[in-house]
Design an enzyme around this catalytic site. Structure first.
Site, short mmCIF file in Angstrom:
data_model
loop_
_atom_site.label_atom_id
_atom_site.label_comp_id
_atom_site.label_asym_id
_atom_site.label_seq_id
_atom_site.Cartn_x
_atom_site.Cartn_y
_atom_site.Cartn_z
N ASP A 135 0.94 -1.28 -0.10
CA ASP A 135 -0.12 0.21 -0.14
C ASP A 135 0.94 1.25 0.06
O ASP A 135 0.58 2.17 -0.91
CB ASP A 135 -0.88 0.06 1.22
CG ASP A 135 -0.43 -0.36 2.46
OD1 ASP A 135 0.95 -1.02 2.62
OD2 ASP A 135 -1.12 -0.36 3.63
N ASP A 190 0.29 -1.44 -13.74
CA ASP A 190 -0.53 -0.57 -14.25
C ASP A 190 -0.58 0.87 -13.62
O ASP A 190 -0.35 1.78 -14.33
CB ASP A 190 -2.09 -1.20 -14.20
CG ASP A 190 -2.34 -1.98 -15.46
OD1 ASP A 190 -1.50 -2.58 -15.84
OD2 ASP A 190 -3.63 -1.95 -15.86
MG MG Z 1 -2.06 -6.59 -15.75
#
Ligand code: MG
Ligand code: IPM
Length: 371
Positions: free
Chosen positions: A221, A249
């Protein structure tokens, strides 16, 4: 050099960007006198339509018998929103990764000055961003037991790791760091997960073999926050399958377009190269997809073949195209060019850099002459 490459064009924009990769490989082959031969294999939604399965056994075998696999992209939205569907395009990719033993997924994240305006982050955060995510690719929650109870009121996915699985990617990450800025950050959730504690213990032991590399740790996190707040502080991020999927991503946002990020998935005997983006079905056939992530994946494949001058040339050509503004509309709303053109221009640069530079100087205002 002779190489046998399996091409998986896949779904959506996959075929268009793969075409650009073939153009670039053609330019590399003719300029540097190599012989690249291709076999095609179906995978993903199109394979399901054609063969009823997302990849056939013959397809898997063809991939295993080639020197490398080059993949466009797979996926189709008609499978995404229906949880009852049993056969899915992504199963092909997971099966391929597992069958070929592609345990280490390598995703470089880098900013380019020429397209820094495309990044949603403030400019001062983007100087010197250059890091690589090493994601474990064939273990963890992706491949553990998946169970849905009979009454369909309970489900679980098992997250499992062995020290052997942790060790092979860890060694790759440390070797990668030795060639770079000599720092590895292990990203985990060791304050909660047993698997993460096993990762920490195992990685700490292995790190002793790499005294020149500094090792530090971040909870996932916190890592998500740091990647946005201080992206320049990273060199090599080492992490497990699911965290690596999500963080890569996230990290792609830094560059300005997910269409810029290549990846390599390597095992002991096989390797697969693919852009990290998906099949972008909305753009299929519109000639607007950015082929650069695919072309940079070709560069990673050339490096894997030890064709380092060739790989450097491909990267130089991409950077040249960026500098000249020969880019698709994800990077430039005014006057973008199409996917096919970007592939052509980059190939031309590889074949005849000198001529093209002269040409472009004379035609700065009218790209028509050049393209
Ligand atoms: Mg992916
Ligand atoms: C990726 C993709 C895949 C993954 C999907 C298509 C299964 O998101 O390569 O990051 O989750 O690994």
């Amino acid at each position: 050099m002779k190489k046998q490459i399996t091409l998986i064009k896949g779904d959506g924009i996959g075929p268009e960007i793969t075409r650009q990769a073939i153009k670039v490989l053609g330019a590399v082959a003719s300029t540097f006198q190599h012989d690249f031969k291709y076999t095609e294999v179906d995978m993903g939604a199109r394979a399901i339509e054609k063969h009823g399965v997302p990849i056939t056994d013959e397809g898997l075998e063809a991939c295993a018998n080639s020197d490398a696999v080059l993949l466009g992209a797979i996926g189709d939205p008609k499978f995404d929103n229906d949880p009852t569907i049993k056969v899915r395009p992504e199963q092909g990719l997971l099966k391929l990764r597992k069958t070929l033993g592609l345990h280490s997924n390598i995703r470089p994240i880098k900013t380019y000055d020429e397209i820094i305006e495309s990044s949603p982050l403030k400019k001062h955060l983007l100087d010197n961003v250059d890091f690589v995510i090493y994601r474990e690719l064939i273990g963890g929650i992706y491949f553990g037991d998946k169970v849905l109870s009979e009454d369909e009121k309970k489900a679980y996915d098992l997250c499992e790791y062995t020290t052997d699985q942790i060790e092979r990617i860890t060694r790759k990450a440390f070797e990668g760091a030795q060639r770079r800025k000599k720092k590895v950050t292990l990203v985990d959730k060791a304050n909660v997960l047993e698997t993460s504690r096993l990762w920490r213990k195992t990685v700490r032991e292995i790190a002793k073999d790499y005294q020149d590399v500094k090792l530090d740790y971040l909870f996932v996190d916190n890592a998500a926050m740091q990647i946005i707040q201080a992206p320049e502080s990273f060199d090599v991020i080492l992490t497990e399958n699911m965290f690596g999927d999500i963080l890569s991503d996230l990290a792609s946002v830094i560059t300005g377009s997910i269409g810029m990020l290549p990846s390599a998935s390597v095992g002991e005997e096989n390797a697969l190269f693919e852009p990290i983006h998906g099949s972008y079905p909305q753009a299929e056939g519109l000639d607007i997809a950015n082929p650069m992530a695919m072309i940079l994946s070709v560069a990673m494949m050339l490096d894997y073949f030890d064709l380092t001058a060739e790989a450097a040339k491909v990267r130089e050509a991409v950077e040249w195209a960026l500098a000249k503004g020969y880019v698709t509309k994800d990077l430039k709303m005014n006057d973008p060019i199409g996917c096919e053109r970007v592939g052509e221009i980059i190939s031309l640069y590889i074949e005849s850099e000198e001529e093209l530079i002269i040409n472009s100087r004379n035609t700065e205002q009218s790209m028509g002459v050049l393209i």
